[in-house]
Write an enzyme that holds these catalytic residues in place. Sequence first.
Site, mmCIF file in Angstrom:
data_model
loop_
_atom_site.group_PDB
_atom_site.id
_atom_site.type_symbol
_atom_site.label_atom_id
_atom_site.label_comp_id
_atom_site.label_asym_id
_atom_site.label_seq_id
_atom_site.Cartn_x
_atom_site.Cartn_y
_atom_site.Cartn_z
ATOM 1 N N GLU A 138 1.065 -1.298 -0.417
ATOM 2 C CA GLU A 138 0.344 0.348 -0.048
ATOM 3 C C GLU A 138 0.993 0.939 0.134
ATOM 4 O O GLU A 138 0.525 2.300 0.675
ATOM 5 C CB GLU A 138 -0.966 -0.115 1.762
ATOM 6 C CG GLU A 138 -2.398 -0.666 1.312
ATOM 7 C CD GLU A 138 -3.584 -0.337 -0.234
ATOM 8 O OE1 GLU A 138 -2.582 0.312 -0.980
ATOM 9 O OE2 GLU A 138 -2.951 -1.521 -0.952
HETATM 10 C C1 LIG Z 1 3.013 -8.965 -0.126
HETATM 11 C C2 LIG Z 1 2.807 -8.642 -0.826
HETATM 12 C C3 LIG Z 1 1.136 -8.246 -0.766
HETATM 13 C C4 LIG Z 1 1.192 -6.883 -2.173
HETATM 14 N N1 LIG Z 1 0.303 -7.202 -2.127
HETATM 15 C C5 LIG Z 1 -0.366 -5.966 -3.821
HETATM 16 C C6 LIG Z 1 -1.795 -6.041 -4.400
HETATM 17 O O1 LIG Z 1 -2.487 -6.515 -3.429
HETATM 18 N N2 LIG Z 1 -1.958 -5.208 -5.362
HETATM 19 C C7 LIG Z 1 -1.073 -4.209 -6.031
HETATM 20 O O2 LIG Z 1 -0.936 -4.202 -7.101
HETATM 21 N N3 LIG Z 1 0.070 -4.586 -5.040
HETATM 22 C C8 LIG Z 1 0.384 -6.019 -3.890
HETATM 23 N N4 LIG Z 1 1.830 -4.864 -3.198
HETATM 24 C C9 LIG Z 1 2.926 -4.130 -3.393
HETATM 25 C C10 LIG Z 1 2.951 -3.551 -3.196
HETATM 26 O O3 LIG Z 1 2.436 -2.547 -2.940
HETATM 27 C C11 LIG Z 1 4.252 -2.826 -4.078
HETATM 28 O O4 LIG Z 1 5.614 -3.594 -2.738
HETATM 29 C C12 LIG Z 1 4.895 -1.990 -3.009
HETATM 30 O O5 LIG Z 1 4.189 -0.452 -2.740
HETATM 31 C C13 LIG Z 1 6.528 -0.699 -3.015
HETATM 32 O O6 LIG Z 1 6.195 -1.057 -4.665
HETATM 33 P P1 LIG Z 1 8.471 -1.354 -5.395
HETATM 34 O O7 LIG Z 1 7.865 -3.203 -4.638
HETATM 35 O O8 LIG Z 1 7.884 -1.923 -6.810
HETATM 36 O O9 LIG Z 1 9.247 -0.650 -4.566
HETATM 37 P P2 LIG Z 1 9.714 0.130 -5.167
HETATM 38 O O10 LIG Z 1 8.532 1.541 -5.536
HETATM 39 O O11 LIG Z 1 11.007 0.020 -6.276
HETATM 40 O O12 LIG Z 1 10.603 0.572 -4.124
HETATM 41 C C14 LIG Z 1 11.453 0.559 -3.172
HETATM 42 C C15 LIG Z 1 11.703 1.479 -2.203
HETATM 43 O O13 LIG Z 1 12.401 2.835 -2.190
HETATM 44 C C16 LIG Z 1 11.376 3.678 -2.025
HETATM 45 N N5 LIG Z 1 11.415 4.555 -3.078
HETATM 46 C C17 LIG Z 1 10.445 3.950 -3.750
HETATM 47 N N6 LIG Z 1 10.422 6.053 -4.665
HETATM 48 C C18 LIG Z 1 10.776 6.884 -3.817
HETATM 49 C C19 LIG Z 1 11.305 8.181 -3.877
HETATM 50 N N7 LIG Z 1 10.164 9.041 -4.965
HETATM 51 N N8 LIG Z 1 11.118 8.706 -3.209
HETATM 52 C C20 LIG Z 1 11.866 8.418 -1.580
HETATM 53 N N9 LIG Z 1 11.451 6.293 -1.666
HETATM 54 C C21 LIG Z 1 11.194 6.175 -2.792
HETATM 55 C C22 LIG Z 1 10.157 2.910 -0.851
HETATM 56 O O14 LIG Z 1 9.372 3.355 -0.308
HETATM 57 C C23 LIG Z 1 10.802 1.740 -0.639
HETATM 58 O O15 LIG Z 1 11.562 1.415 0.319
HETATM 59 C C24 LIG Z 1 2.146 -6.273 -2.459
HETATM 60 C C25 LIG Z 1 3.360 -6.798 -1.874
HETATM 61 C C26 LIG Z 1 3.596 -8.022 -0.984
HETATM 62 C C27 LIG Z 1 5.793 -8.236 -1.119
#
Ligand SMILES: Cc1cc2nc3c(=O)[nH]c(=O)nc-3n(C[C@H](O)[C@H](O)[C@H](O)COP(=O)(O)OP(=O)(O)OC[C@H]3O[C@@H](n4cnc5c(N)ncnc54)[C@H](O)[C@@H]3O)c2cc1C
Length: 592
Positions: free
Chosen positions: A435
Amino acid sequence: MPSYTAPTRDMQFILHDVLNVSEQDTPGYAELDRDFTSAVLEEAGKISSEVLSPLNPVGDSEGCVLENGVVRTPKGFKAAFDQVREGGWTALDLPEEYGGQNMPYVLGTAVGEMFSGANQAFTMYQGLTHGAASAILAHGSDQQKDTYLPNMFACEWTGTMNLTEPHCGTDLGLMRTKAEPQDDGSFKLTGQKIFISSGEHDMADNIIHLVLAKIPGGPEGIKGVSLFIVPKFLVKEDGSLGDRNGVTCGKIEEKMGIHGNSTCVMNYDGATGWLLGEEHKGMRAMFTMMNEARIGVGMQGLAQAEVAYQNALAYAKDRLQGRAVTGVKNPDGPADPLIVHPDIRRSLMDQKSFIEGARAFMLWGAELIDRSHRGGDADAEGLISLMTPVIKGFLTDQGYDMTVLAQQVYGGHGYIEEWGMSQFTRDARIAMIYEGANGVQALDLVGRKLAQDSGRHVMAFFEMVKTFIKENEGDEALKNDFLDPLKAASKDLQASAMFFMQNGMKNPNAALAGSYDFMHLFGHVCLGLMWARMAKAAHAALEVGTSDEAFYRTKLATGRFYMKRRLPATALHLARIESGAEPVMELDAEAF
Ligand SMILES: Cc1cc2nc3c(=O)[nH]c(=O)nc-3n(C[C@H](O)[C@H](O)[C@H](O)COP(=O)(O)OP(=O)(O)OC[C@H]3O[C@@H](n4cnc5c(N)ncnc54)[C@H](O)[C@@H]3O)c2cc1C
């Protein structure tokens, strides 16, 4: 084996002594008298402890299995899901028109905390259904509402939210999933979504996916994203289920926790979908679901802290190790129970004072949502919008920390799966990530919410704290222990907001380097305010006389602990914020 007991007494205290729900003029609140809320909470508590909690370790050890395109949920989940479905719990707070019970959101939130505390992975199937149904309710056409909502409210069909793709999580403008318009007004969706919670499973007849995708030729980036309804089985005009749609689960992820919830790779191969809301306004529509989900995720942090604390407390009273430094407390045993030791007390008080403050914060937030949605109160809407990232980020970070503290009370046994404490920590960890990862919540708070409507909402928050302090300053019982520390913490919050105002424009890195601290500083002030309000309510109850004196005295002692031991964290956060960008950004990337 860990257990869960619903914190009904504490919820009743917050609803009636602190928030005085039944005296408010928010539509639907007059019915929330003590007997009514007690009946609902007792029933939800029973299901939580007797049905959902025993399945929690089963879900953890068995997990979900994908076989021939079908995801099998852990043993017992399906029968429990039927029971929750039959009780009408999913649509407790949704309108009657489509089969809901139209109770206030505040009551749904209290029930949600119980279900989540008892079994987070299980409750997510239902929670996502609630969120998807709310988005269709807010943005769907009449036909879409008639087609999907009755079955979703009844939880016969479940819901999902599909944002994430392999190369994009936070930055959704990079999205590649395509939605090609068709002559009949539908769209064909092609692409891959990953990490989709409850994406495929065996507990419902149909799954209604809400999917973000780009219509070719639309604006670049996030402005070109639209939202679509993509059912697993197409729905015929008479409401019966038709052909299987072109959406399949390609894989379920192996993960750290919430094993009982299926986290799916979803492949869309020309799947038929229908636009939900307006073209290219997908993020707006999805935010209806995401804001609700963010608050629900904040609640998961609190809920895991509560269940972990309950078990740590029982263990601390039972486990005999060492003797109290002030003299033997258990002369008949070979040693005293852990709870005699000041350091174990410190840990338990950290947990207890966080949990009870967080619960009040959560229910107050839910009350603001009711005031906004049911009562059309724009100020309440502004305030909850400001605080949504705080609820999500602060409660999940701290909630996770509390599960670690609870695990530590068990010593080595906390690390051994048999005791169940490790599951709470592992399950709580995801709430800090999904989220919108908590760093992104902090970014939203400082980068967007703080300045929203020319800073009107944060000013309203400061004013609210000031007014509360002023109105109660004459009360000696509150002043030293509660109001003075709250005033000091609130000053730290104002000073940090001022720092961002003075430095943020000329050096955005200075604001963003302090954003995480600001989110925590804000969270502490909110809990400080909640403790001051709870202390006022406890004093009032003691003054008029009560048969439950011990409860209120315990409440006051717990509040004093928070004000003395946890709230001063605001000074540290302010110092970090005021140190600006330099200590954080000084190194070149190559120097790491
Ligand atoms: C068990 C699980 C269930 C999930 N369920 C769903 C679901 O039902 N539907 C769905 O759509 N997604 C779902 N997700 C996905 C989840 O919402 C994302 O993993 C999350 O939003 C982060 O995206 P990412 O993993 O691509 O990380 P990234 O976007 O690559 O981010 C990596 C890190 O960088 C930081 N970061 C990124 N951009 C910035 C910025 N501009 N400034 C500062 N920091 C930044 C973030 O805080 C994070 O710590 C799920 C994930 C998991 C693991």
